[in-house]
Scaffold this motif. Structure first.
Motif, mmCIF file in Angstrom:
data_model
loop_
_atom_site.group_PDB
_atom_site.id
_atom_site.type_symbol
_atom_site.label_atom_id
_atom_site.label_comp_id
_atom_site.label_asym_id
_atom_site.label_seq_id
_atom_site.Cartn_x
_atom_site.Cartn_y
_atom_site.Cartn_z
ATOM 1 N N LEU A 10 9.582 4.203 -2.604
ATOM 2 C CA LEU A 10 10.549 4.926 -1.774
ATOM 3 C C LEU A 10 10.008 5.164 -0.364
ATOM 4 O O LEU A 10 10.777 5.171 0.608
ATOM 5 N N ARG A 11 8.690 5.318 -0.246
ATOM 6 C CA ARG A 11 8.128 5.563 1.103
ATOM 7 C C ARG A 11 8.317 4.351 1.999
ATOM 8 O O ARG A 11 8.606 4.482 3.185
ATOM 9 N N ILE A 12 8.159 3.138 1.435
ATOM 10 C CA ILE A 12 8.373 1.920 2.235
ATOM 11 C C ILE A 12 9.864 1.785 2.565
ATOM 12 O O ILE A 12 10.244 1.463 3.693
ATOM 13 N N ILE A 13 10.705 2.046 1.580
ATOM 14 C CA ILE A 13 12.165 1.938 1.777
ATOM 15 C C ILE A 13 12.609 2.885 2.889
ATOM 16 O O ILE A 13 13.361 2.498 3.796
ATOM 17 N N ALA A 65 12.400 1.715 -11.178
ATOM 18 C CA ALA A 65 11.037 1.356 -10.762
ATOM 19 C C ALA A 65 11.094 -0.007 -10.067
ATOM 20 O O ALA A 65 12.163 -0.425 -9.603
ATOM 21 N N ASN A 66 9.966 -0.693 -9.986
ATOM 22 C CA ASN A 66 9.925 -1.994 -9.298
ATOM 23 C C ASN A 66 10.247 -3.094 -10.311
ATOM 24 O O ASN A 66 9.443 -3.374 -11.195
ATOM 25 N N THR A 67 11.414 -3.690 -10.176
ATOM 26 C CA THR A 67 11.791 -4.783 -11.090
ATOM 27 C C THR A 67 11.581 -6.138 -10.425
ATOM 28 O O THR A 67 12.230 -7.130 -10.785
ATOM 29 N N ALA A 78 12.255 -8.198 1.394
ATOM 30 C CA ALA A 78 11.339 -8.044 0.258
ATOM 31 C C ALA A 78 9.956 -8.577 0.611
ATOM 32 O O ALA A 78 9.811 -9.448 1.477
ATOM 33 N N ILE A 79 8.957 -8.033 -0.082
ATOM 34 C CA ILE A 79 7.584 -8.555 0.008
ATOM 35 C C ILE A 79 6.978 -8.507 -1.383
ATOM 36 O O ILE A 79 7.317 -7.619 -2.177
ATOM 37 N N GLY A 80 6.123 -9.467 -1.678
ATOM 38 C CA GLY A 80 5.481 -9.465 -2.987
ATOM 39 C C GLY A 80 4.327 -10.447 -3.049
ATOM 40 O O GLY A 80 3.878 -10.978 -2.029
ATOM 41 N N GLY A 81 3.894 -10.709 -4.278
ATOM 42 C CA GLY A 81 2.728 -11.559 -4.515
ATOM 43 C C GLY A 81 2.848 -12.895 -3.813
ATOM 44 O O GLY A 81 3.916 -13.485 -3.722
HETATM 45 O O1 UT7 Z 1 6.536 -5.207 -5.213
HETATM 46 C C1 UT7 Z 1 5.498 -5.810 -4.532
HETATM 47 C C2 UT7 Z 1 5.102 -5.031 -3.359
HETATM 48 N N1 UT7 Z 1 4.369 -3.868 -3.789
HETATM 49 C C3 UT7 Z 1 4.344 -2.806 -3.025
HETATM 50 O O2 UT7 Z 1 4.977 -2.777 -1.979
HETATM 51 C C4 UT7 Z 1 3.466 -1.665 -3.443
HETATM 52 C C5 UT7 Z 1 2.752 -1.108 -2.237
HETATM 53 N N2 UT7 Z 1 1.830 -0.024 -2.557
HETATM 54 C C6 UT7 Z 1 2.232 1.185 -2.991
HETATM 55 O O3 UT7 Z 1 3.394 1.397 -3.245
HETATM 56 C C7 UT7 Z 1 1.206 2.288 -3.087
HETATM 57 O O4 UT7 Z 1 0.008 1.850 -2.504
HETATM 58 C C8 UT7 Z 1 0.924 2.770 -4.527
HETATM 59 C C9 UT7 Z 1 2.116 3.527 -5.048
HETATM 60 C C10 UT7 Z 1 0.616 1.587 -5.398
HETATM 61 C C11 UT7 Z 1 -0.258 3.738 -4.528
HETATM 62 O O5 UT7 Z 1 -0.032 4.819 -3.638
HETATM 63 P P1 UT7 Z 1 -1.152 5.229 -2.574
HETATM 64 O O6 UT7 Z 1 -0.641 6.395 -1.848
HETATM 65 O O7 UT7 Z 1 -1.494 3.995 -1.779
HETATM 66 O O8 UT7 Z 1 -2.327 5.683 -3.519
HETATM 67 P P2 UT7 Z 1 -3.810 5.124 -3.610
HETATM 68 O O9 UT7 Z 1 -3.832 3.780 -4.232
HETATM 69 O O10 UT7 Z 1 -4.436 5.291 -2.278
HETATM 70 O O11 UT7 Z 1 -4.447 6.147 -4.629
HETATM 71 C C12 UT7 Z 1 -4.550 7.538 -4.303
HETATM 72 C C13 UT7 Z 1 -5.231 8.261 -5.448
HETATM 73 C C14 UT7 Z 1 -6.487 7.568 -5.947
HETATM 74 O O12 UT7 Z 1 -7.432 8.547 -6.261
HETATM 75 P P3 UT7 Z 1 -8.630 8.892 -5.234
HETATM 76 O O13 UT7 Z 1 -9.367 7.594 -5.062
HETATM 77 O O14 UT7 Z 1 -7.949 9.359 -3.988
HETATM 78 O O15 UT7 Z 1 -9.372 9.937 -5.986
HETATM 79 C C15 UT7 Z 1 -6.027 6.882 -7.215
HETATM 80 O O16 UT7 Z 1 -7.064 6.727 -8.136
HETATM 81 O O17 UT7 Z 1 -4.338 8.333 -6.566
HETATM 82 C C16 UT7 Z 1 -5.008 7.855 -7.752
HETATM 83 N N3 UT7 Z 1 -4.024 7.224 -8.621
HETATM 84 C C17 UT7 Z 1 -3.299 7.903 -9.534
HETATM 85 N N4 UT7 Z 1 -3.294 9.195 -9.893
HETATM 86 C C18 UT7 Z 1 -2.419 9.566 -10.857
HETATM 87 C C19 UT7 Z 1 -3.653 5.939 -8.643
HETATM 88 N N5 UT7 Z 1 -2.690 5.751 -9.571
HETATM 89 C C20 UT7 Z 1 -2.455 6.948 -10.136
HETATM 90 C C21 UT7 Z 1 -1.578 7.414 -11.136
HETATM 91 N N6 UT7 Z 1 -1.600 8.713 -11.465
HETATM 92 N N7 UT7 Z 1 -0.703 6.595 -11.756
#
Ligand code: UT7
Length: 318
Positions: free
Chosen positions: A249-252, A274-276, A304-307
């Motif tokens: 949602l933050r990207i959207i 979620a992400n489908t 869109a963006i992905g792998g």
């Molecule tokens: O569809 C293909 C394209 N994909 C995308 O566009 C996805 C792009 N990325 C994202 O949406 C975000 O980066 C995520 C949602 C995947 C992650 O959010 P973030 O704000 O980037 O979090 P982060 O990876 O920086 O992690 C922050 C913290 C970490 O802990 P520390 O290192 O700060 O202590 C993670 O270990 O959140 C922790 N964490 C979680 N905590 C609770 C990671 N996953 C979880 C979780 N529950 N499920």
């Protein structure tokens, strides 16, 4: 007159099982929380395919709905493209299986692999075929069962994805429909960033460097959107609806702000789906056209963006 590819019908299908964040965490013993998932992604729940329910099952259901909305018969379909990263098998293609399930016995059927960008890629291929006069009616489907390729012990990825399918029937426009249909598609890939989001091992589980993908998403989607508008001599004020890939949602919301669109003009489904992956745009598009939000004549921007990394954008006049 060169025909354009008109979006004649849309349809979606979501598996029956719905898991909210708390149920998902309990089911897999994950050290996560509903609050973390909602704050970081906007996701509240996702649908999960039943055992034995394959991408082609989801795809065929979405395709039937799109055909019905278009008032078209399966026999009119000249070709089927299924964008998927979770095909039933390497071959026969998921598209060929969908063809059989729909009772179609002619035309082409193939799968397209561009991960979460797959639907935009598939739209572009079908659009080119329709403009070239190679086909008149093409089913373009995004269908995914990501629940099958997740590492359910990795909380950084498994909470993000869901299963589902979305479909559109693209039909060659007639002289009376001038100005409607797909205006242009803009596709990109940069394989140097393949490791940021990939399948590890065989049959493979999803691995993602979320923070890095997020960084690429914001800049690459913004430039793809600018490119699509510029290519058509349009400005952001012309866009009626943003139908983005539903990853976060933050990207959207960032893309909506970039386009100066009020939130109600940005179609959001990530909270419920979620992400489908490749299914996310056609699922969101189906919801917003079927409930009457998106109307005839509206300019719709998809991105869109992905792998791959792969990314892209498409503009369509409904
Ligand atoms: O569809 C293909 C394209 N994909 C995308 O566009 C996805 C792009 N990325 C994202 O949406 C975000 O980066 C995520 C949602 C995947 C992650 O959010 P973030 O704000 O980037 O979090 P982060 O990876 O920086 O992690 C922050 C913290 C970490 O802990 P520390 O290192 O700060 O202590 C993670 O270990 O959140 C922790 N964490 C979680 N905590 C609770 C990671 N996953 C979880 C979780 N529950 N499920």
């Amino acid at each position: 007159m060169t025909p354009r590819a008109l979006i004649a019908g849309t349809g979606g299908y979501l598996p029956a099982l719905v898991l909210d964040n708390d149920s998902l965490a309990a089911r897999h013993g994950l050290d996560t929380s509903d609050a973390w998932i909602r704050e970081r992604t906007g996701i509240r729940q996702r649908h999960i395919a039943a055992p034995g329910e394959m991408a082609s099952d989801l795809a065929a259901a979405a395709a039937r709905a799109a055909l019905e909305q278009a008032g078209a018969e399966a026999a009119e379909v000249d070709g089927i493209i299924v964008a998927t990263a979770t095909p039933d098998a390497a071959f026969p293609s998921t598209a060929a299986r969908v063809q059989a399930k729909l009772g179609v016995t002619r035309g082409f059927a193939f799968d397209l692999a561009a991960a979460c960008t797959g639907f935009v890629y598939a739209l572009s291929v079908a659009d080119a075929m329709i403009r070239a006069g190679q086909a008149r009616n093409v089913l373009v489907i995004g269908a995914e069962v990501f629940s099958r390729i997740l590492d359910w012990t990795d909380r950084t990825t498994c909470v993000l994805f869901g299963d589902g399918a979305g479909a559109v029937l693209l039909r060659a426009s007639t002289e009376a429909e001038v100005g409607r249909g797909l205006l242009s598609c803009h596709l990109h890939a940069d394989g140097r960033f393949g490791d940021l989001l990939h399948l590890e091992g065989h049959p493979g589980v999803v691995r993602m460097n979320g923070r890095e993908v997020f960084r690429h998403a914001v800049s690459k989607l913004a430039s793809a959107v600018d490119e699509a508008l510029q290519a058509n001599g349009l400005s952001k004020g012309d866009v009626a609806w943003l139908v983005p890939h539903q990853a976060n949602l933050r990207i959207i919301e960032a893309m909506g702000r970039k386009l100066d669109l009020p939130p109600e003009r940005v179609v959001v489904a990530v909270d419920r789906h979620a992400n489908t992956s490749a299914a996310s745009i056609p699922l969101a598009l189906a919801e917003a056209t079927r409930d009457g939000r998106i109307a005839r004549g509206d300019l719709v921007l998809m991105e869109a963006i992905g792998g791959g990394l792969t990314w892209g954008a498409a503009l369509a006049r409904i």
